[in-house]
Design an enzyme around this catalytic site. Structure first.
Site, PDB file in Angstrom:
ATOM      1  N   TYR A 113     -40.038   5.248 -16.884  1.00  0.00           N
ATOM      2  CA  TYR A 113     -38.823   5.918 -16.416  1.00  0.00           C
ATOM      3  C   TYR A 113     -39.161   7.290 -15.833  1.00  0.00           C
ATOM      4  CZ  TYR A 113     -34.301   8.327 -16.609  1.00  0.00           C
ATOM      5  OH  TYR A 113     -33.177   9.047 -16.296  1.00  0.00           O
TER       6      TYR A 113
ATOM      7  N   SER B 189     -33.940  12.801 -12.390  1.00  0.00           N
ATOM      8  CA  SER B 189     -33.858  13.132 -13.808  1.00  0.00           C
ATOM      9  C   SER B 189     -34.716  14.337 -14.119  1.00  0.00           C
ATOM     10  CB  SER B 189     -34.321  11.949 -14.664  1.00  0.00           C
ATOM     11  OG  SER B 189     -34.372  12.301 -16.032  1.00  0.00           O
TER      12      SER B 189
END
Length: 266
Positions: A170, A156
């Site tokens: 995350y 990501s």
């Protein structure tokens, strides 16, 4: 135009006949990747926690090519082991593994709970590692020196640069999978298995639904992105097809952003 072995350039991105596993492939970004693989002629297995999602997506993709749904909740190492065992029963080799299944947790710093850490790391880091370990026999069977087996880990943008998303576990987990991918790439290069990380930016997936529900926030986000738009299914599928094809055979240990310039143009 041919390469030194006579391969037509038009075949550089050919993945027809390859066997691929895309975790979390029934929805969101995994669905985008899986559909791209199916349309490109690969035999694709997708996983989902929900039986109805796995069955529905596999049925829909069946009109485009060959796709099979497997129910798997990859929140525990045991589930990853079970998925690998299922694949070993169905296939003698695995050309492409896409570790896409992911989990996030958002909350302001002052309210971010301790329970948001182990569950996110279990899915985003430990799950991909366990799957690579357990699927090594199938990956080795499919690997050739000039056409390696491929592991594509979905990282990501949030694991590479600081984004205003209040998703602490995350972001940390994605930074972890980026580095784990480099470690695995070194360890598996001698077995003709490449390991790369794709780092998506903002795409129209369930993880960005809360942003896209607010027109003002969506417009503000698009203004921050140098290319002034969210990513499309073709953008992420195209990158994964590149890495899975002959065109990407000499790429390993790389982190490839697909983010409209958010990371590279700062």
């Amino acid at each position: 135009m041919n390469d030194e072995k006579g391969l037509p350039v038009t075949d550089l991105f050919d993945i027809r006949g390859k066997v691929a596993l895309v975790t979390g492939g029934a929805n969101g970004m995994g669905r985008m990747i899986a559909e791209g693989f199916v349309r490109a002629g690969a035999k694709v297995y997708i996983t989902s926690r929900k039986p109805e999602d796995a069955e529905r997506t596999a049925h829909e993709f069946g009109a485009l090519g060959e796709c099979h749904g497997i129910v798997a909740d990859l929140s525990t190492p045991a589930a990853a082991v079970e998925l690998a065992q299922t694949m070993a029963v169905r296939e003698s080799g695995l050309h492409i593994l896409v570790n896409n299944a992911g989990k996030t947790w958002g909350a302001p710093l002052e309210q971010f709970p301790d329970k948001a850490w182990p569950s996110v790391f279990a899915v985003n880091v430990q799950g991909p590692f366990t799957l690579v370990r357990e699927l090594l026999p199938l990956l080795r069977c499919a690997a050739m020196p000039d056409d390696p087996a491929r592991v594509i880990n979905i990282g990501s943008l949030a694991g590479a640069v600081v984004e205003p998303i209040d998703a602490y576990s995350y972001a940390a987990s994605k930074a972890a999978i980026h580095h784990l991918s480099r470690v695995l790439a070194k360890d598996l290069a001698g077995a003709s298995i490449t390991v790369n990380t794709v780092m998506p930016g903002y795409f129209p997936t369930p993880m960005t639904a809360h942003i896209r529900a607010d027109e003002q926030r969506t417009n503000g986000l698009q203004q921050r992105i140098p290319l002034r738009r969210l990513g499309s299914p073709q953008d992420i599928a195209g990158m994964c097809i590149f890495l899975a094809s002959r065109a990407g055979a000499y790429v390993t240990g790389a982190e490839l952003p697909v983010d409209g310039g958010l990371s590279g143009c700062r």
